[in-house]
Design an enzyme around this catalytic site. Structure first.
Site, PDB file in Angstrom:
ATOM      1  N   SER A  25     -22.523 -74.056  54.074  1.00 52.62           N
ATOM      2  CA  SER A  25     -21.407 -74.860  53.552  1.00 52.62           C
ATOM      3  C   SER A  25     -21.060 -75.769  54.329  1.00 52.62           C
ATOM      4  O   SER A  25     -20.239 -76.512  54.032  1.00 52.62           O
ATOM      5  CB  SER A  25     -20.612 -73.981  52.694  1.00 52.62           C
ATOM      6  OG  SER A  25     -21.098 -73.278  51.754  1.00 52.62           O
ATOM      7  N   SER A  36     -21.027 -76.590  50.601  1.00 51.80           N
ATOM      8  CA  SER A  36     -19.706 -76.724  49.916  1.00 51.80           C
ATOM      9  C   SER A  36     -18.616 -77.504  50.141  1.00 51.80           C
ATOM     10  O   SER A  36     -17.683 -77.940  49.624  1.00 51.80           O
ATOM     11  CB  SER A  36     -19.307 -75.530  49.124  1.00 51.80           C
ATOM     12  OG  SER A  36     -18.811 -74.558  50.116  1.00 51.80           O
ATOM     13  N   LYS A  63      -9.631 -77.684  52.317  1.00 51.09           N
ATOM     14  CA  LYS A  63     -10.764 -77.731  51.523  1.00 51.09           C
ATOM     15  C   LYS A  63     -10.342 -77.039  50.298  1.00 51.09           C
ATOM     16  O   LYS A  63      -9.204 -76.027  50.449  1.00 51.09           O
ATOM     17  CB  LYS A  63     -11.943 -76.578  52.009  1.00 51.09           C
ATOM     18  CG  LYS A  63     -13.085 -76.647  51.204  1.00 51.09           C
ATOM     19  CD  LYS A  63     -14.120 -75.640  51.988  1.00 51.09           C
ATOM     20  CE  LYS A  63     -15.416 -75.449  51.107  1.00 51.09           C
ATOM     21  NZ  LYS A  63     -16.356 -74.651  51.603  1.00 51.09           N
TER      22      LYS A  63
END
Length: 192
Positions: A176, A152, A77
């Site tokens: 997220s 996210s 990520k």
């Protein structure tokens, strides 16, 4: 045999363990899928093909097969720091941020024998629950690209749902991982 991307991560790991495929072959398979599918989906902000190929070769010759992720590709990520790879955190403020050290999660995945193929998209600093980074293209739902992927960890969810990765780590403080997983038809586990 099914196409590699049709196998679960566990099935791919078993194929690696049994020598039916090599880490290099699996890495090349996924790099080709990313090259073909990612334009228009926005799962990745950085693809590190050269590093991934070198890492796969290193895994084959230097890492014991007992490593729990031996040879499995994944994506970091973009909130995670990997030494020498841009960590933009979805922000124009961080466009030139290239860390010198790696975060603990990145180190743990490397120690486990995984092969990072690059950085998956996240919104600016991981704050919104949608993945539309200020510094890049929005992550689009692979089932319907007119829709978003949530956030996210939206880039990670898109990459897994579109089968550009067998699995991807995320981070979750308020949904997220779970929101993008639900939006993209996946199971997402909130880390403790």
């Amino acid at each position: 045999m099914a196409d590699l991307f049709e196998l679960t991560a566990l099935e791919q790991w078993r194929s690696l363990q049994q020598g039916e495929i090599s880490p290099t072959e699996l890495t090349e398979h996924y790099l080709a899928r990313i090259d073909r599918l990612d334009p228009g989906l926005g799962a990745f902000v950085t693809v590190t093909a050269q590093n991934a190929r070198a890492r796969a070769r290193f895994i084959e010759t230097q890492v014991p097969k007992t490593a729990p992720l031996w040879g499995l590709p994944f994506g970091d990520k973009d909130l995670q720091q990997r030494a020498g790879v841009p960590a933009r955190l979805g922000s124009r403020l961080m466009l030139h941020n290239i860390p010198e050290t790696s975060d603990l999660l990145v180190q743990a995945l490397d120690t486990a024998g995984g092969v990072s193929l690059g950085k998956t998209a996240t919104p600016e600093f991981g704050l919104p629950s949608y993945t539309e980074p200020v510094a890049g293209a929005p992550a689009r739902n692979p089932w319907n690209p007119a829709l978003g992927a949530g956030g996210s960890s939206g880039g990670a969810a898109v990459a897994v749902a579109a089968r550009m990765l067998p699995f991807a780590p995320g981070s979750d403080g308020g949904g997220s991982v779970r929101i993008p997983a639900a939006a993209c038809g996946l199971v997402g586990l909130k880390p403790s």
